[in-house]
Motif scaffolding. Structure first.
Motif, short mmCIF file in Angstrom:
data_model
loop_
_atom_site.label_atom_id
_atom_site.label_comp_id
_atom_site.label_asym_id
_atom_site.label_seq_id
_atom_site.Cartn_x
_atom_site.Cartn_y
_atom_site.Cartn_z
N UNK A 107 -7.22 22.26 -15.14
CA UNK A 107 -6.79 21.28 -14.13
C UNK A 107 -6.27 21.97 -12.83
N UNK A 108 -7.17 23.11 -13.00
CA UNK A 108 -7.47 24.41 -11.16
C UNK A 108 -8.16 24.32 -10.24
N UNK A 127 -4.63 20.60 -9.74
CA UNK A 127 -3.67 20.60 -10.27
C UNK A 127 -3.12 19.15 -9.86
N UNK A 128 -2.37 18.92 -8.42
CA UNK A 128 -2.79 17.33 -8.17
C UNK A 128 -2.78 16.38 -9.14
N UNK A 129 -3.89 16.33 -9.26
CA UNK A 129 -4.45 15.33 -10.32
C UNK A 129 -4.90 15.01 -11.95
N UNK A 130 -3.92 16.25 -11.88
CA UNK A 130 -4.00 16.72 -13.81
C UNK A 130 -3.59 15.48 -14.77
N UNK A 168 -16.86 16.66 -16.08
CA UNK A 168 -16.30 15.92 -15.55
C UNK A 168 -16.25 15.47 -14.14
N UNK A 169 -15.66 15.80 -13.44
CA UNK A 169 -15.51 16.30 -12.01
C UNK A 169 -14.69 15.79 -11.16
N UNK A 170 -13.12 15.03 -11.40
CA UNK A 170 -12.49 14.03 -11.23
C UNK A 170 -11.98 14.09 -9.70
N UNK A 171 -12.39 13.33 -8.43
CA UNK A 171 -11.31 14.33 -7.52
C UNK A 171 -11.85 13.98 -5.88
N UNK A 172 -11.87 14.89 -5.07
CA UNK A 172 -12.02 15.06 -4.26
C UNK A 172 -13.87 16.29 -4.17
#
Length: 362
Positions: free
Chosen positions: A64-65, A42-45, A91-95
């Motif tokens: 974004x979940x 959610x933080x990187x939506x 496409x997985x964006x983040x950690x």
């Protein structure tokens, strides 16, 4: 020199550099995919929406979940979104949270994965998936969850706050450390592991004070990539077992848990893994591996006590029971009382101790 080992290179494509995220649509096309669903927390939506815009006509929207520890109920919601979108690629964006969700979807559907890391988690380079159900975290290893491609863009890590850079980076160091004494270690991975520890331990203190230092950002991301390679290629031991147990049982933040536990796990294994300890001390430029890691964590201003990140004191005994229930292979035998003492020290934020229990000393 008498050597015998097995080395399996994992089939994964890596793009590394600055501005490489601009190639996201090209990389999706290389996978033979038609539509890509972007995954984020959610933080990187917002970041997910930017990536979706770069995908253009290939974009199937954003889910974004993603959350910590890949709970199966979130995966079920993402599965519904994936089916509705008609996407054949994620496409997985983040950690690690987002990467874990992408892997969980790949396991269930065979969907292709392109990962764009924004932290130093390293899970993008591994065929490992940890999932949580009913408060228990289980881990599997399968090429079915290995991403097909990864884009490392140093520019995307600039927004990583100093505190998160520190804990995410020490989390990566933990992957490299355990690779040095893994049962299936090999010389290629050991070279990567030592260089990973050296790169990260040099870059992280700079990033804490200068978050925008691009040279240090590049070095840290390079070290994290190497650490991910290590994690993907060889097995895990006591440290990862403890962190999976603590994180899954008490819902503790992943990177902070690794940061706190690592020096204690290294101290525990030091008597049984002298070559690994020598490599760690070389990489850190410190006289002792466990103390050097503890001092690095302290210098980074990162948490040093499990009590400070939400673990209750009455959970120590339960954690010790779970840690010895189905232990990972470890270079030193795992005894409940020794592990209980280790967890208690980590809970209190004390310095690691390399004492050998009486039953082993006899």
């Amino acid at each position: 020199m008498n050597m015998s080992f097995t080395y399996d290179a994992l089939p994964i494509r890596v793009r590394f550099g600055r501005g490489t995220v601009a190639e996201v649509a090209t990389e999706v096309a290389r996978l033979g995919a038609q539509r890509a669903l972007v995954l984020t927390t959610p933080q990187q939506a917002g970041e997910g929406e930017r990536i979706a815009a770069l995908l253009g006509a290939v974009s199937a929207g954003v889910f974004p979940g993603a959350v910590m520890h890949t709970p199966v109920e979130v995966t079920e919601m993402a599965l519904a979104a994936l089916r509705e979108s008609g996407a054949d690629c994620v496409v997985s964006v983040g950690g690690g949270s987002t990467t874990g969700l992408g892997k969980a979807l790949a396991l269930r559907t065979g969907v292709k994965q392109l990962v764009i890391p924004t932290t130093y988690a390293g899970s993008e380079m591994t065929p490992i998936l940890g999932e949580t159900q009913d408060g228990r975290k289980t881990t599997l290893r399968s090429l079915n969850v290995l991403p097909e491609a990864v884009i490392y863009d140093v520019d995307l890590t600039v927004g990583l706050p100093a505190a998160l850079s520190a804990t995410s980076g020490v989390n990566a160091i933990a992957h490299a450390v355990e690779a040095l004494y893994a049962r299936d270690r090999n010389p290629v991975i050991s070279l990567m592991a030592e260089d990973s520890i050296r790169s990260l331990s040099s870059a992280l203190p700079i990033l804490v004070h200068e978050p925008g230092n691009m040279e240090a950002r590049g070095m840290a991301l390079y070290g994290a990539w190497l650490a991910g390679c290590c994690l993907g290629a060889v097995g895990m031991a006591l440290h990862h077992k403890l962190c999976h147990t603590l994180g899954g049982t008490f819902n503790l933040p992943h990177a902070e848990t690794h940061t706190i536990v690592l020096s204690h796990a290294v101290a525990y294994n030091a008597p049984a893994a002298p070559e690994a300890m020598a490599a760690i001390t070389r990489a850190l430029g410190a006289p002792d591996a466990a103390q050097g890691i503890f001092d690095l964590v302290r210098a980074l201003g990162a948490p040093r006590a499990l009590a400070d990140i939400g673990m209750p004191a009455d959970g120590i005994e339960r954690a010790a029971d779970l840690a010895v229930e189905s232990p990972y292979w470890n270079p030193r035998p795992i005894t409940r009382e020794a592990i209980r003492d280790l967890i208690a020290r980590a809970h209190a934020g004390e310095r690691p101790v390399a004492a050998v229990p009486a039953e082993e000393a006899a």
